[in-house]
Design a protein around this motif. Sequence first.
Motif: not given
Length: 291
Positions: A108, A145-146, A148-150
């Motif tokens: 991340r 997922d990381t 997308r979240e960032t």
Amino acid sequence: MNTARPSPIQGIRNAMTVDVEDYFHVSAFENHICRGTWDELPCRVERNVDRILQLFADHDTKATFFYLGWVAKRYPELVRRTQAEGHEIASHGWSHIRATEQTPEAFRQDVTRTRALLEDTVGAPVLGYRAASYSIGRDNLWALDTLRETGHRYSSSIYPVHHDLYGMPEAPRFSFRPGQGDLVEIPVTTVEVLGKKLPCGGGGYFRLLPYEISRWAIRQVNQRDRQAAVFYFHPWEIDPDQPRQTGLGLKTRVRHYLNLSRTEGRLKRLLSDFQWGRMDRIFLEQAVNPA
């Protein structure tokens, strides 16, 4: 196999991509070149990217450049030149550490830091990411997922083939949405032969095999599958005069140095034989099926 030069497939624009790293960044050299010495080594990435920009300009081609943060920090004007010529700027992570070697928190921080630097450099959103050595697969799908979240919109980090260093052969051959959300994973292109997925998206395979095989395979993807292909190469692959490393095993020597003197000529043929464009304009504007 027909060796006559074909016309570009009507209506199909393929994605041309460049993984912007220098010769000493490659995963194959990680046990031979200490990361702590990178700042002391002669860099060749700027001159090689400039050659690539001219090559693309000569063929009226726009592409996606996946920049290492390490390179972008040292050569911000190179990144800005790339964008100014109409190419997409995307992320290749900070210093070519494979995602499989990072904890979720380290990953991340890596992708967040790189994206922030690139966006500050070019003053525009950075939507795409490609993991070092295609190192996202069945064991670390959390990385998507990381991303997308960032704030990333797409990844091109899965290679659906069997390989000794990477690969997720059960993954879809073409773009798909992994899980929930709007992130798109765009695998490097494979051609299906007798039920098996074979690589045809560039890199060492493009240098190892005769050009006609790559051309045939991409035409199969365009004509039979009616899909856009994703092709990649590195700036060091057009640089046969790069410093040679010693103490390498036979496999590593072959993978890195084979046919470097032929790559630029083959790229010129590839750019003439097919239509090419940026990842964002090809894939973010078309619907994809959920995985």
